[in-house]
Scaffold this motif. Sequence first.
Motif, short mmCIF file in Angstrom:
data_model
loop_
_atom_site.label_atom_id
_atom_site.label_comp_id
_atom_site.label_asym_id
_atom_site.label_seq_id
_atom_site.Cartn_x
_atom_site.Cartn_y
_atom_site.Cartn_z
N ALA A 329 5.01 -3.09 -5.42
CA ALA A 329 5.42 -4.45 -5.20
C ALA A 329 4.44 -5.45 -4.71
CB ALA A 329 6.81 -4.42 -4.96
N LEU A 330 3.67 -4.77 -3.62
CA LEU A 330 3.04 -5.32 -2.65
C LEU A 330 1.52 -5.61 -3.05
CD1 LEU A 330 3.01 -6.56 0.27
CD2 LEU A 330 2.22 -4.20 1.01
N VAL A 331 0.93 -4.71 -3.49
CA VAL A 331 -0.33 -5.03 -4.03
C VAL A 331 -0.67 -4.68 -5.46
CG1 VAL A 331 -1.15 -4.00 -1.78
CG2 VAL A 331 -0.93 -2.52 -3.79
N LYS A 332 -1.92 -5.38 -5.94
CA LYS A 332 -2.35 -5.19 -7.26
C LYS A 332 -2.53 -3.94 -7.64
CE LYS A 332 -4.02 -10.05 -7.10
NZ LYS A 332 -5.38 -10.91 -7.24
N ARG A 333 -2.58 -3.88 -9.05
CA ARG A 333 -2.87 -2.50 -9.81
C ARG A 333 -3.96 -1.49 -9.26
NH1 ARG A 333 -2.59 -2.43 -16.01
NH2 ARG A 333 -0.72 -3.44 -15.60
N GLY A 334 -5.09 -2.43 -9.19
CA GLY A 334 -6.33 -1.67 -8.66
C GLY A 334 -6.08 -0.69 -7.17
N THR A 335 -5.67 -1.72 -6.47
CA THR A 335 -5.63 -1.42 -5.26
C THR A 335 -4.44 -0.24 -5.03
OG1 THR A 335 -6.04 -3.54 -4.45
CG2 THR A 335 -5.11 -2.11 -2.78
N PHE A 336 -3.52 -0.31 -5.75
CA PHE A 336 -2.36 0.73 -5.84
C PHE A 336 -2.72 2.05 -6.32
CE2 PHE A 336 0.82 2.80 -8.54
CZ PHE A 336 1.86 3.18 -7.53
N LEU A 337 -3.45 2.07 -7.45
CA LEU A 337 -4.18 3.10 -7.95
C LEU A 337 -5.11 3.98 -6.91
CD1 LEU A 337 -4.70 2.32 -11.61
CD2 LEU A 337 -2.87 3.67 -10.58
N TRP A 338 -5.74 3.04 -6.23
CA TRP A 338 -6.78 3.72 -5.26
C TRP A 338 -5.93 4.28 -4.10
CZ3 TRP A 338 -11.15 5.52 -4.44
CH2 TRP A 338 -11.69 5.55 -2.97
N TYR A 339 -4.78 3.72 -3.85
CA TYR A 339 -3.90 4.22 -2.69
C TYR A 339 -3.31 5.60 -3.16
CZ TYR A 339 0.73 4.79 -0.60
OH TYR A 339 1.90 5.43 -0.06
N ILE A 340 -3.07 5.53 -4.35
CA ILE A 340 -2.61 6.86 -4.88
C ILE A 340 -3.52 8.13 -4.94
CG2 ILE A 340 -1.50 8.25 -7.02
CD1 ILE A 340 0.46 6.43 -5.64
#
Length: 359
Positions: A329-340
């Motif tokens: 909910a907080l960050v955009k998709r690319g940042t989220f996938l990188w976090y995962i």
Amino acid sequence: MSETIFTPPLQTPADTPASPPRPGLLDRVKRIDRVLAVILALIFILGVLNRDQAGASILFVADAYGFIAPFFLMSVLAAAWTKATGLDRQIARAFTSRPMSAIFLAALFGAFSPFCSCGVVPIIAGLLGAGVPLAPVMAFWIASPLMDPQIFILMAAVFGLPFTVFKAAAAVVMGLGAGYGTHVLVSRGAFADPLKGAVTSCCGARKKALEGAPVEWGFWRDRDRMTLFRDESRTIGWFLFKWLTLAFLIESLMVTYIPADQVGRWLGGGEWWTIPAAVMVGVPAYLNGFAAIPTIDGLMDLGMAPGPAMAFMIAGGVTSIPAAMAVWALVKRGTFLWYIVLGLTGSLLAGMLAQAVLG
């Protein structure tokens, strides 16, 4: 002369001013806050199917907020304060000018800060909202849920120093790897403007008007700055509150219906596949830092090897489904996938290395 009587022309439907159309059912549905609707629907379904669990889940959410409330308020107000004073631009410049030092300090501080994977989300929102570059934020983000002083002391008493020191070192190393890896990608143009618009869109005109203004510590004396402070606090606070509420609600169900001890018994063997399996299973079988200690201790007494145990603890802390929901909910998709990717890769490597060193 005959008197002429003027008769106004009849108005046709085309000449009649069009009244605004009444909102239809679809329009009304679109205006409903979907996250709030899901929360209420989930509580209602629980109340119908299992009233005791509904009450237990509500208490779980309340207890979770009781723990993170100071950090939640601090991060929301700090983000609004830095924007209202204009300090966010100074912070961003300071972190950008010395990124390597900032990443190192963020990883070190994160590894010993008292935040769980969900509790760290408001802090991350505050840092990104203040303009802090993504690389040091990611270093703090990955390292923070894995260790804190209390957990270090408890783990040392239960598992001994070698296992505990290894986990603390893994937290720092994972934070450093996440920070420096993110810095390399950002320098090549990746992850521009990582926050989603829902968090950054409020009061855009006032932000633009204050962009060239100097830092004003007494922001409450300026009407525009005070309005910006209130609007930022309200927007970021509500956004994080509803998503964290949903995350905690789902976490309460996972803790109840996914028994971590049973999952751990399945992973208790010493086969090669137990470490990657522990990483993948550790994500849904969420364990916070304190709950993980007695659970993993019991599993290791039953024969669970150090490698799967370490992978299980780290994966459940960094990339748990409740925390991932709040991050989505907080960050955009690319940042989220990188976090995962960072969380899963770090958990796998930590588990393999722990098996080689401690096994």
